[in-house]
Design an enzyme around this catalytic site. Sequence first.
Site, short mmCIF file in Angstrom:
data_model
loop_
_atom_site.label_atom_id
_atom_site.label_comp_id
_atom_site.label_asym_id
_atom_site.label_seq_id
_atom_site.Cartn_x
_atom_site.Cartn_y
_atom_site.Cartn_z
N GLY A 1 -12.65 35.60 -5.73
CA GLY A 1 -13.63 34.53 -5.94
C GLY A 1 -13.74 33.64 -4.71
O GLY A 1 -13.99 32.44 -4.81
N GLY B 1 -16.75 31.31 -4.15
CA GLY B 1 -17.05 30.33 -5.18
C GLY B 1 -16.82 28.90 -4.70
O GLY B 1 -16.45 28.67 -3.54
N ILE C 1 -17.74 39.29 -4.90
CA ILE C 1 -18.84 40.26 -5.07
C ILE C 1 -20.11 39.76 -4.38
O ILE C 1 -21.15 40.39 -4.47
CB ILE C 1 -19.14 40.53 -6.57
CG1 ILE C 1 -19.40 39.23 -7.32
CG2 ILE C 1 -18.01 41.32 -7.21
CD1 ILE C 1 -19.95 39.44 -8.73
N TYR D 1 -15.58 30.59 -22.24
CA TYR D 1 -14.83 30.23 -21.03
C TYR D 1 -13.45 29.67 -21.43
O TYR D 1 -12.41 30.08 -20.91
CB TYR D 1 -15.64 29.22 -20.24
CG TYR D 1 -14.97 28.66 -19.01
CD1 TYR D 1 -14.66 29.47 -17.93
CD2 TYR D 1 -14.67 27.29 -18.93
CE1 TYR D 1 -14.06 28.93 -16.79
CE2 TYR D 1 -14.08 26.76 -17.80
CZ TYR D 1 -13.78 27.58 -16.73
OH TYR D 1 -13.20 27.06 -15.62
N LYS E 1 -9.72 31.17 -20.78
CA LYS E 1 -8.73 30.42 -20.00
C LYS E 1 -7.47 30.16 -20.83
O LYS E 1 -6.36 30.23 -20.32
CB LYS E 1 -9.34 29.10 -19.49
CG LYS E 1 -10.34 29.28 -18.36
CD LYS E 1 -9.65 29.77 -17.09
CE LYS E 1 -10.59 29.97 -15.93
NZ LYS E 1 -9.93 30.54 -14.74
N ILE F 1 -14.95 19.66 -10.81
CA ILE F 1 -14.67 19.50 -9.38
C ILE F 1 -15.97 19.11 -8.66
O ILE F 1 -17.00 19.77 -8.82
CB ILE F 1 -14.13 20.82 -8.77
CG1 ILE F 1 -12.92 21.33 -9.55
CG2 ILE F 1 -13.80 20.62 -7.29
CD1 ILE F 1 -11.69 20.47 -9.49
N1 SER Z 1 -16.04 22.80 -14.27
C1 SER Z 1 -15.84 23.78 -15.29
C2 SER Z 1 -17.08 24.00 -16.07
O1 SER Z 1 -17.81 23.05 -16.22
C3 SER Z 1 -14.74 23.38 -16.21
O2 SER Z 1 -13.56 23.95 -15.78
O3 SER Z 1 -17.29 25.06 -16.58
#
Ligand code: SER
Length: 313
Positions: A8, A11, A35, A142, A146, A172
């Site tokens: 990744g 990313g 990728i 998601y 996780k 982030i």
């Molecule tokens: N920033 C991520 C999301 O919004 C959360 O881990 O999917």
Amino acid sequence: MNRILVTGACGQIGSELVGHLSAMAGKRNVISTDIQTAPEIVKSNSQFHYLNVMDVHKLSALVVEHEVDTIFHMAAILSANGEKNPKLAYDVNLQGLVNILEVARLQKIKKVVTPSSIAVFGPDAPKENTPNSTALNPTTMYGVTKAAGEKLLQYYRHKFGLDCRSLRYPGIISSETAPGGGTTDFAVDMYIHAVDGRPYTCFVSENTRLPFMYMDDAIKAILDLAAAPLDNLESQVYNVTALSLTAGDFVRSIQQSLPEFRCDYQPDFRQQIADSWPHNIDDSEARRDWDWQPAYDLDRMSETMIQNLRKAR
Ligand code: SER
């Protein structure tokens, strides 16, 4: 750390992590993979190879060929994209992780570091100061991947003695690459629109509160966790955070530098995702075990974001 593989790598986090790893270990010792076509920031700081984490044979071949001993596994489908394509999120996030862990076990990798997320928490977890250990009942694919991924790390540690570590990132905030398909992306999008002189329509409501962190702190967190002596780590997975902010807090902070910036709110399906996550998480275990401490508050983050985005334009 000697020979490092990053998945990744193109990313949001991976692309910046590669530069830091290269500064620490040397460009030829960082094998970056994705990728996508690598941006300059990744190509100039590493040896880049195409790799789909679903391809366990290619993954294994790269690890053997480059004598990799450390893996930063960053490849993932984020929350909003995961709700559009849950099966893809399941495959990439969970099968991809199993592939990494299997190759790590078979090739005697020294250390695997991979992010988890605030998305592991569901609506039943405490919203304020969510503890490191609490019920994990995520309501997004998601989050499901996780949370299951965290259990896999624990399994590989206990069953095979593999040193694998994780941290639960909040949203982030960064300026180098656009974030892709997350629920917390609205905050980054606000900065981009504001610097471009455009109004923004936010997809969560003004009072939606979530945990956040500036990219420099996110990089510091993962590198500090990776470097911590294993004996100091009482957990395998750590909450980390820096700020607890509403969408409106971002707007007001941006308006201090760009008073003409305007934002309206039209919540869509991502509101429900955001509402299922904590407002603020308790990261005291990370502070205790590996001296975690963020450096950026809201004002410093906003000033840095606006400066960096202006430079890039
Ligand atoms: N920033 C991520 C999301 O919004 C959360 O881990 O999917």
